[in-house]
Design an enzyme around this catalytic site. Structure first.
Site, PDB file in Angstrom:
ATOM      1  N   GLU A 169       8.574   1.615   2.498  1.00 18.77           N
ATOM      2  CA  GLU A 169       9.178   0.905   1.360  1.00 18.77           C
ATOM      3  C   GLU A 169      10.623   0.475   1.604  1.00 18.77           C
ATOM      4  O   GLU A 169      11.511   0.798   0.805  1.00 18.77           O
ATOM      5  CB  GLU A 169       9.047   1.769   0.093  1.00 18.77           C
ATOM      6  CG  GLU A 169       7.602   2.119  -0.201  1.00 18.77           C
ATOM      7  CD  GLU A 169       7.406   3.086  -1.383  1.00 18.77           C
ATOM      8  OE1 GLU A 169       8.408   3.445  -2.021  1.00 18.77           O
ATOM      9  OE2 GLU A 169       6.257   3.459  -1.641  1.00 18.77           O
ATOM     10  N   ASN A 210       5.414   0.508   6.199  1.00 22.68           N
ATOM     11  CA  ASN A 210       4.484   0.617   5.076  1.00 22.68           C
ATOM     12  C   ASN A 210       5.210   0.202   3.796  1.00 22.68           C
ATOM     13  O   ASN A 210       6.363   0.572   3.581  1.00 22.68           O
ATOM     14  CB  ASN A 210       4.035   2.092   4.979  1.00 22.68           C
ATOM     15  CG  ASN A 210       2.878   2.342   4.057  1.00 22.68           C
ATOM     16  OD1 ASN A 210       1.852   1.681   4.158  1.00 22.68           O
ATOM     17  ND2 ASN A 210       3.023   3.318   3.166  1.00 22.68           N
ATOM     18  N   HIS A 246      -1.759  -0.597  -4.185  1.00 19.27           N
ATOM     19  CA  HIS A 246      -1.887   0.013  -5.514  1.00 19.27           C
ATOM     20  C   HIS A 246      -2.165  -1.127  -6.497  1.00 19.27           C
ATOM     21  O   HIS A 246      -1.248  -1.708  -7.078  1.00 19.27           O
ATOM     22  CB  HIS A 246      -0.601   0.760  -5.889  1.00 19.27           C
ATOM     23  CG  HIS A 246      -0.322   1.938  -5.009  1.00 19.27           C
ATOM     24  ND1 HIS A 246      -1.161   3.038  -4.972  1.00 19.27           N
ATOM     25  CD2 HIS A 246       0.667   2.190  -4.119  1.00 19.27           C
ATOM     26  CE1 HIS A 246      -0.681   3.923  -4.114  1.00 19.27           C
ATOM     27  NE2 HIS A 246       0.421   3.430  -3.575  1.00 19.27           N
ATOM     28  N   GLU A 274      -2.948   3.001   0.841  1.00 19.28           N
ATOM     29  CA  GLU A 274      -2.877   3.850  -0.368  1.00 19.28           C
ATOM     30  C   GLU A 274      -3.697   3.243  -1.501  1.00 19.28           C
ATOM     31  O   GLU A 274      -3.278   3.226  -2.663  1.00 19.28           O
ATOM     32  CB  GLU A 274      -1.412   4.031  -0.812  1.00 19.28           C
ATOM     33  CG  GLU A 274      -0.518   4.619   0.266  1.00 19.28           C
ATOM     34  CD  GLU A 274       0.931   4.820  -0.168  1.00 19.28           C
ATOM     35  OE1 GLU A 274       1.212   4.801  -1.382  1.00 19.28           O
ATOM     36  OE2 GLU A 274       1.785   5.004   0.718  1.00 19.28           O
ATOM     37  N   ASP A 276      -5.727   2.132  -4.553  1.00 20.82           N
ATOM     38  CA  ASP A 276      -6.297   2.520  -5.840  1.00 20.82           C
ATOM     39  C   ASP A 276      -6.294   1.288  -6.728  1.00 20.82           C
ATOM     40  O   ASP A 276      -5.691   0.271  -6.393  1.00 20.82           O
ATOM     41  CB  ASP A 276      -5.583   3.728  -6.489  1.00 20.82           C
ATOM     42  CG  ASP A 276      -4.069   3.665  -6.461  1.00 20.82           C
ATOM     43  OD1 ASP A 276      -3.519   2.553  -6.602  1.00 20.82           O
ATOM     44  OD2 ASP A 276      -3.429   4.719  -6.320  1.00 20.82           O
TER      45      ASP A 276
END
Ligand code: G2I
Length: 469
Positions: A169, A210, A246, A274, A276
């Site tokens: 990030e 990432n 996400h 990651e 979702d």
């Protein structure tokens, strides 16, 4: 109302480095825990299907998860890659300067190794979960502290990890660098320095940058693209870019595939790290169906991009997800419900990976079904009672049937219906999943129709055909 709820196979390519996994005893245990008809035939795990397509399918767990047998059974059988959710972050691994603690992450590494799972290391340099001693250092000391942290942590896991998220990030939403301790001390050169330091400590681990909100083409992904291009042109050791993914229900960006492809064109791999897909609660048949589409879209996108090495979901089941705690009113973001039963998105994921969730009968199962239809001009309600006439107690049941053409389920009670048309599976809920020999249970649904108001046909319970009365 119930709320719980290809491509053609192609030859593996050289860059798809994940061979088929052996079926383990743990896998067999997990299959036994999952209701027959939902788990799919033996061997149709996310893990084995993904590996047959040359990608991995992973999940994230935390230390506390290791004490949950239902969770670990699913994690160790269905997923072939593991990311520690928190335990490799700086606040755990070096809580005070020069004093390292790898014990929590080591437990997760042992779990992965015991289940022949690969590991993604997450994460070495990040503004969050960063102990205050780092952000409190005079800027002139930050570089040495960062290099020492990376060197020690990467060396501890040398040879054990598939990859490292070296920098996590680094960007703001507008594409500017985040003004964290590392950027403030070193400017954007901290990224190259971190990558070189990690490479020196473990030359075999794949090194990643990432970030989130870089899945589509936007100012933030443009910034990541320009950074990767610059690093590659300088010969900095960088193997891949992680796209956290996400997602919000129905909002997988239309530029996702083109965006991944512009990164692989720079000579790096890409990974979904990651995943979702959060739903506004309560989830409904409609939202769970949309979620199934979203998961399939993500998987199909990765499969379509040469250089997309795999997909990791953030958490195993809905109860393990960070979403409800961070986005109040949202949740149900993963492939498994709070009791580790596969959701519609699990079935769509299996299908996207080229597998099938078709049931195989539970031995000793037989059944009887009665149904009643109440129809009006455009709609109908249907009440169904199923009786276990066999000799086996069912712990979790799935009643499959064929819905007449033109009927579309709009809502249901006492069971989750998937999908809304055609070959439908009604799956038990937490409160009616046990069906003893001789016991009956009832559920129902509302549907729209286009003239045919016949009852469903061809019922089967956990794969065994039922008689109808
Ligand atoms: O926030 C979701 C993810 C976004 N990308 C980077 C990931 O590393 C991040 O993971 C989450 C973990 O899943 C959470 O479990 O990172 C959060 C922190 O940024 C983690 O939450 C924290 C809680 O906020 C803390 O209160 C708690 O002490 O987990 C900590 C350890 O349990």
């Amino acid at each position: 109302m119930s709320v719980r709820t290809p491509r053609l196979p192609r030859p593996s390519r050289a860059r798809r480095a994940f061979g088929a996994a052996a079926v383990t005893a743990v896998a067999a245990l997990a299959a036994a825990l999952l209701p027959t008809g939902q788990a799919g035939a033996a061997g149709t795990t996310l893990r084995s299907l993904a590996e047959a397509r040359g990608i991995y399918f992973g999940t994230a767990i935390t230390q506390g998860d290791l004490g949950n047998p239902a969770l670990t059974a699913v994690a160790g059988s269905q997923f072939g890659m593991l990311t520690p959710g928190n335990e490799m972050k700086w606040d755990t691994t070096e809580p005070s300067q020069g004093s390292f603690n790898f014990a929590p992450a080591d437990r997760i590494v042992s779990f992965a190794q015991g289940n022949a799972m690969k590991l993604r290391g997450h994460t070495l340099v990040w503004h969050s979960q960063l102990p205050s001693w780092v952000s409190g250092l005079p800027p002139v000391q930050v570089k040495a502290a960062m290099e020492n942290h990376i060197t020690n942590e990467v060396a501890h896991y040398k040879g054990k990890l598939y990859s490292w998220d070296v920098v996590n990030e680094p960007f703001n939403e507008d594409g500017s660098f985040r003004a964290d301790a590392f950027y403030n001390a070193m400017g954007n050169g901290f990224v190259a320095d971190a990558l070189r330091t990690a490479h020196a400590a473990d030359p075999t681990a794949k090194l990643y940058l990432n970030d989130y909100n870089i899945e589509g083409q936007n100012p933030k992904s443009d910034a990541m693209y320009n950074l990767v291009k610059s690093l590659k042109s300088q010969g900095v050791p960088l193997d891949g870019v992680g796209f956290q993914a996400h997602f919000i229900l129905g909002q997988v960006p239309s530029t996702f595939k083109a965006n991944l492809q512009r990164f692989t064109a720079l000579g790096v791999n890409v990974a979904i790290t990651e995943l979702d897909d959060r739903i506004q609660l309560p989830a409904s048949t409609t939202s769970l169906t949309q979620q199934a589409n979203d998961y399939a879209t993500v998987i199909n996108t990765c499969l379509a991009v040469t250089g997309c090495v795999g997909i990791t979901q953030w958490g195993v089941g809905d109860a393990d997800s960070w979403i409800p705690g961070t986005f109040p009113g949202y949740g149900a973001a993963t492939l498994y419900d709070a009791d580790y039963r596969p959701k519609p998105a699990y079935a769509s994921s299996v299908t996207a990976l080229g597998g099938s969730t078709g049931p195989s009968p539970t031995p000793g199962t037989s059944c009887k079904v009665t149904s009643t239809v109440n129809a009006w001009n455009t709609g109908l309600t249907e009440d169904i009672t199923v009786t276990n006439t066999g000799s086996t107690t069912l712990n979790g049941w799935s009643l499959a049937f064929t819905l007449p053409v033109g009927q579309t389920v709009t809502n249901s009670w006492n069971a989750s219906l998937i999908p809304a048309t055609g070959q439908v599976a009604a799956q038990s809920t937490s409160y009616n999943s046990t069906l003893a020999p001789g016991a009956s249970t009832s559920f129902g649904f509302q549907a729209t129709h286009t003239g045919n108001t016949s009852p469903p046909a061809l019922f089967s319970l956990n794969g065994a055909p039922c008689t109808t009365a």
